[in-house]
Design an enzyme around this catalytic site. Structure first.
Site, PDB file in Angstrom:
ATOM      1  N   ARG A 127      10.930  -1.897  11.489  1.00 19.63           N
ATOM      2  CA  ARG A 127       9.822  -1.265  12.187  1.00 19.63           C
ATOM      3  C   ARG A 127       9.538  -2.040  13.462  1.00 19.63           C
ATOM      4  NH1 ARG A 127       4.987  -0.104   7.999  1.00 19.63           N
ATOM      5  NH2 ARG A 127       3.755  -1.129   9.612  1.00 19.63           N
ATOM      6  N   ARG A 159      -9.899   1.370   7.982  1.00 19.43           N
ATOM      7  CA  ARG A 159      -9.452   0.022   8.302  1.00 19.43           C
ATOM      8  C   ARG A 159     -10.530  -0.779   9.020  1.00 19.43           C
ATOM      9  NH1 ARG A 159      -3.794   0.498   8.461  1.00 19.43           N
ATOM     10  NH2 ARG A 159      -2.742  -1.394   9.039  1.00 19.43           N
ATOM     11  N   LYS A 217       0.834  -1.209   0.000  1.00 17.32           N
ATOM     12  CA  LYS A 217       0.000   0.000   0.000  1.00 17.32           C
ATOM     13  C   LYS A 217       0.871   1.263   0.000  1.00 17.32           C
ATOM     14  CE  LYS A 217      -2.119  -1.197   3.822  1.00 17.32           C
ATOM     15  NZ  LYS A 217      -1.414  -2.480   4.074  1.00 17.32           N
ATOM     16  N   ARG A 265      -1.135  -8.557  13.340  1.00 17.56           N
ATOM     17  CA  ARG A 265      -1.630  -7.625  12.313  1.00 17.56           C
ATOM     18  C   ARG A 265      -2.369  -8.373  11.209  1.00 17.56           C
ATOM     19  NH1 ARG A 265       3.870  -5.071  11.069  1.00 17.56           N
ATOM     20  NH2 ARG A 265       2.934  -4.311   9.144  1.00 17.56           N
ATOM     21  N   ARG A 325      11.702  -5.978   5.115  1.00 15.81           N
ATOM     22  CA  ARG A 325      11.585  -4.511   5.073  1.00 15.81           C
ATOM     23  C   ARG A 325      12.537  -3.847   6.056  1.00 15.81           C
ATOM     24  NH1 ARG A 325       5.789  -2.194   5.401  1.00 15.81           N
ATOM     25  NH2 ARG A 325       5.747  -3.351   7.345  1.00 15.81           N
TER      26      ARG A 325
HETATM   27  P1  AP5 Z   1       4.831  -1.652   1.806  1.00 17.30           P
HETATM   28  O1  AP5 Z   1       4.543  -0.783   0.631  1.00 17.30           O
HETATM   29  O2  AP5 Z   1       5.565  -1.059   2.972  1.00 17.30           O
HETATM   30  O3  AP5 Z   1       3.473  -2.393   2.274  1.00 17.30           O
HETATM   31  P2  AP5 Z   1       2.236  -1.872   3.118  1.00 17.30           P
HETATM   32  O4  AP5 Z   1       1.010  -2.505   2.539  1.00 17.30           O
HETATM   33  O5  AP5 Z   1       2.276  -0.397   3.221  1.00 17.30           O
HETATM   34  O6  AP5 Z   1       2.558  -2.590   4.487  1.00 17.30           O
HETATM   35  P3  AP5 Z   1       2.432  -2.045   5.979  1.00 17.30           P
HETATM   36  O7  AP5 Z   1       3.139  -3.051   6.840  1.00 17.30           O
HETATM   37  O8  AP5 Z   1       2.866  -0.611   6.072  1.00 17.30           O
HETATM   38  O9  AP5 Z   1       0.888  -2.139   6.192  1.00 17.30           O
HETATM   39  P4  AP5 Z   1       0.147  -2.130   7.537  1.00 17.30           P
HETATM   40  O10 AP5 Z   1      -1.247  -1.983   7.089  1.00 17.30           O
HETATM   41  O11 AP5 Z   1       0.429  -3.302   8.396  1.00 17.30           O
HETATM   42  O12 AP5 Z   1       0.820  -0.911   8.347  1.00 17.30           O
HETATM   43  P5  AP5 Z   1       0.392   0.616   8.583  1.00 17.30           P
HETATM   44  O13 AP5 Z   1       1.628   1.413   8.613  1.00 17.30           O
HETATM   45  O14 AP5 Z   1      -0.694   1.015   7.664  1.00 17.30           O
HETATM   46  O15 AP5 Z   1       5.641  -2.925   1.276  1.00 17.30           O
HETATM   47  C1  AP5 Z   1       6.116  -3.913   2.196  1.00 17.30           C
HETATM   48  C2  AP5 Z   1       7.543  -4.327   1.811  1.00 17.30           C
HETATM   49  O16 AP5 Z   1       7.534  -4.988   0.552  1.00 17.30           O
HETATM   50  C3  AP5 Z   1       8.526  -3.155   1.662  1.00 17.30           C
HETATM   51  O17 AP5 Z   1       9.794  -3.557   2.097  1.00 17.30           O
HETATM   52  C4  AP5 Z   1       8.530  -2.870   0.140  1.00 17.30           C
HETATM   53  O18 AP5 Z   1       9.782  -2.348  -0.255  1.00 17.30           O
HETATM   54  C5  AP5 Z   1       8.276  -4.264  -0.432  1.00 17.30           C
HETATM   55  N1  AP5 Z   1       7.445  -4.253  -1.652  1.00 17.30           N
HETATM   56  C6  AP5 Z   1       6.364  -3.473  -1.904  1.00 17.30           C
HETATM   57  N2  AP5 Z   1       5.827  -3.760  -3.112  1.00 17.30           N
HETATM   58  C7  AP5 Z   1       6.570  -4.796  -3.612  1.00 17.30           C
HETATM   59  C8  AP5 Z   1       6.508  -5.555  -4.829  1.00 17.30           C
HETATM   60  N3  AP5 Z   1       5.545  -5.319  -5.752  1.00 17.30           N
HETATM   61  N4  AP5 Z   1       7.425  -6.538  -5.008  1.00 17.30           N
HETATM   62  C9  AP5 Z   1       8.394  -6.786  -4.093  1.00 17.30           C
HETATM   63  N5  AP5 Z   1       8.510  -6.082  -2.924  1.00 17.30           N
HETATM   64  C10 AP5 Z   1       7.610  -5.104  -2.690  1.00 17.30           C
HETATM   65  O19 AP5 Z   1      -0.210   0.556  10.055  1.00 17.30           O
HETATM   66  C11 AP5 Z   1       0.607   0.250  11.158  1.00 17.30           C
HETATM   67  C12 AP5 Z   1      -0.239   0.203  12.424  1.00 17.30           C
HETATM   68  O20 AP5 Z   1      -0.794   1.514  12.710  1.00 17.30           O
HETATM   69  C13 AP5 Z   1      -1.467  -0.733  12.393  1.00 17.30           C
HETATM   70  O21 AP5 Z   1      -1.113  -2.064  12.688  1.00 17.30           O
HETATM   71  C14 AP5 Z   1      -2.335  -0.087  13.482  1.00 17.30           C
HETATM   72  O22 AP5 Z   1      -1.868  -0.423  14.779  1.00 17.30           O
HETATM   73  C15 AP5 Z   1      -2.108   1.406  13.284  1.00 17.30           C
HETATM   74  N6  AP5 Z   1      -3.092   1.993  12.355  1.00 17.30           N
HETATM   75  C16 AP5 Z   1      -2.800   2.550  11.137  1.00 17.30           C
HETATM   76  N7  AP5 Z   1      -3.933   2.964  10.539  1.00 17.30           N
HETATM   77  C17 AP5 Z   1      -4.956   2.660  11.373  1.00 17.30           C
HETATM   78  C18 AP5 Z   1      -6.363   2.807  11.290  1.00 17.30           C
HETATM   79  N8  AP5 Z   1      -6.945   3.357  10.201  1.00 17.30           N
HETATM   80  N9  AP5 Z   1      -7.125   2.358  12.321  1.00 17.30           N
HETATM   81  C19 AP5 Z   1      -6.555   1.807  13.418  1.00 17.30           C
HETATM   82  N10 AP5 Z   1      -5.220   1.624  13.564  1.00 17.30           N
HETATM   83  C20 AP5 Z   1      -4.427   2.047  12.546  1.00 17.30           C
HETATM   84 MG    MG Z   2       2.632   0.935   4.801  1.00 16.76          MG
END
Ligand code: AP5
Ligand code: MG
Length: 220
Positions: A164, A92, A17, A175, A131
């Site tokens: 992270r 979410r 994402k 998660r 990552r």
């Molecule tokens: P990346 O692009 O970083 O993936 P991502 O989908 O953004 O993964 P996240 O781990 O950030 O998602 P998440 O939903 O768990 O975390 P968030 O920060 O939103 O890609 C992942 C890896 O793969 C990277 O190393 C990248 O380089 C690689 N990659 C990407 N595309 C690729 C490809 N095509 N091929 C090969 N490699 C690739 O949330 C974190 C926490 O915050 C949550 O757990 C929660 O506690 C809180 N939170 C955030 N938003 C909310 C909400 N709305 N409500 C409640 N709690 C929330």
């Molecule tokens: Mg992310």
């Protein structure tokens, strides 16, 4: 695509994402807001409340009330969000999605599309384990798929890359389970609205983006 696209990104943790959000923002000249990145920035600045920090590290969700207020006050109501946006990681929960619909409807606006980046959990798990992020500017790398030019160092600022805090195996499992139990319901929610666009995340980032772009053009 429409002139001021309003896009949300859905997908299992690690599906790409953040990676796709950055490509959309750069290509279409619209801002992207990641709720997770917002919390990580607060933490870097020492301003993240301890109970929220603990919840995130354990892999749980921050409360709907807190997240809704943050997204509106820190992003949706700002000038930069008026010309369209990409939301990464918000909404979410169905309650957050209903809140967002309500917020936009009150301004006679609506979402352009909910893009679901589909990826098997085992691949997502591997991507997360590889990552690395820059503690200084937040840039994202992957030791398997997108390594930095110098091992363990940020290409942009040279800082030592770190994992992270919520990327430890146990937090990642929570998660993933939280996604399955709560967030996955949004696929049906946006499908019912006719807003869902599904792209195959099992390709290079550029190929995922190209597929998304074609799908958004077809939808317009
Ligand atoms: P990346 O692009 O970083 O993936 P991502 O989908 O953004 O993964 P996240 O781990 O950030 O998602 P998440 O939903 O768990 O975390 P968030 O920060 O939103 O890609 C992942 C890896 O793969 C990277 O190393 C990248 O380089 C690689 N990659 C990407 N595309 C690729 C490809 N095509 N091929 C090969 N490699 C690739 O949330 C974190 C926490 O915050 C949550 O757990 C929660 O506690 C809180 N939170 C955030 N938003 C909310 C909400 N709305 N409500 C409640 N709690 C929330
Ligand atoms: Mg992310």
């Amino acid at each position: 695509m429409t002139q001021h696209p309003r896009i949300i990104l859905l997908g299992v943790p690690g599906s790409g994402k953040g990676t796709q959000g950055a490509l959309i923002a750069k290509t279409f000249g619209i801002p992207t807001f990641s709720s997770g990145e917002y919390f990580r920035n607060l933490r870097r600045e020492g301003r993240l409340p301890a109970e929220i920090s603990a919840k995130i590290n354990a892999g749980g969700l921050v409360s709907d009330e807190d997240v809704n207020v943050i997204v509106v006050e820190s992003f949706l109501s700002t000038q930069e969000a008026q010309a369209g946006f990409v939301l990464d990681g918000y909404p979410r929960t169905v309650a957050q999605a209903a809140f967002l619909d309500d917020y936009l409807t009150k301004q006679s606006l609506g979402l352009t599309a909910a893009v679901y980046v589909e990826l098997p959990m085992d691949t997502a798990f591997r991507r997360i384990s590889g990552r690395r992020i820059c503690p200084n500017d937040g840039s994202v790398y992957n030791v398997y798929f997108q390594p930095p030019q110098r091992e363990g160092r940020c290409d942009l600022c040279g800082a030592t890359l770190i994992q992270r805090e919520d990327d430890r195996d146990e937090s990642v499992r929570t998660r993933m389970a939280t996604y399955e139990a709560i967030t996955k319901a949004l696929i049906g929610y946006y499908g019912d609205q006719g807003k869902l666009v599904i792209v195959n995340g099992m390709q290079t980032p550029d190929a995922v983006f190209a597929e998304m772009r074609r799908a958004l053009d077809d939808q317009a």
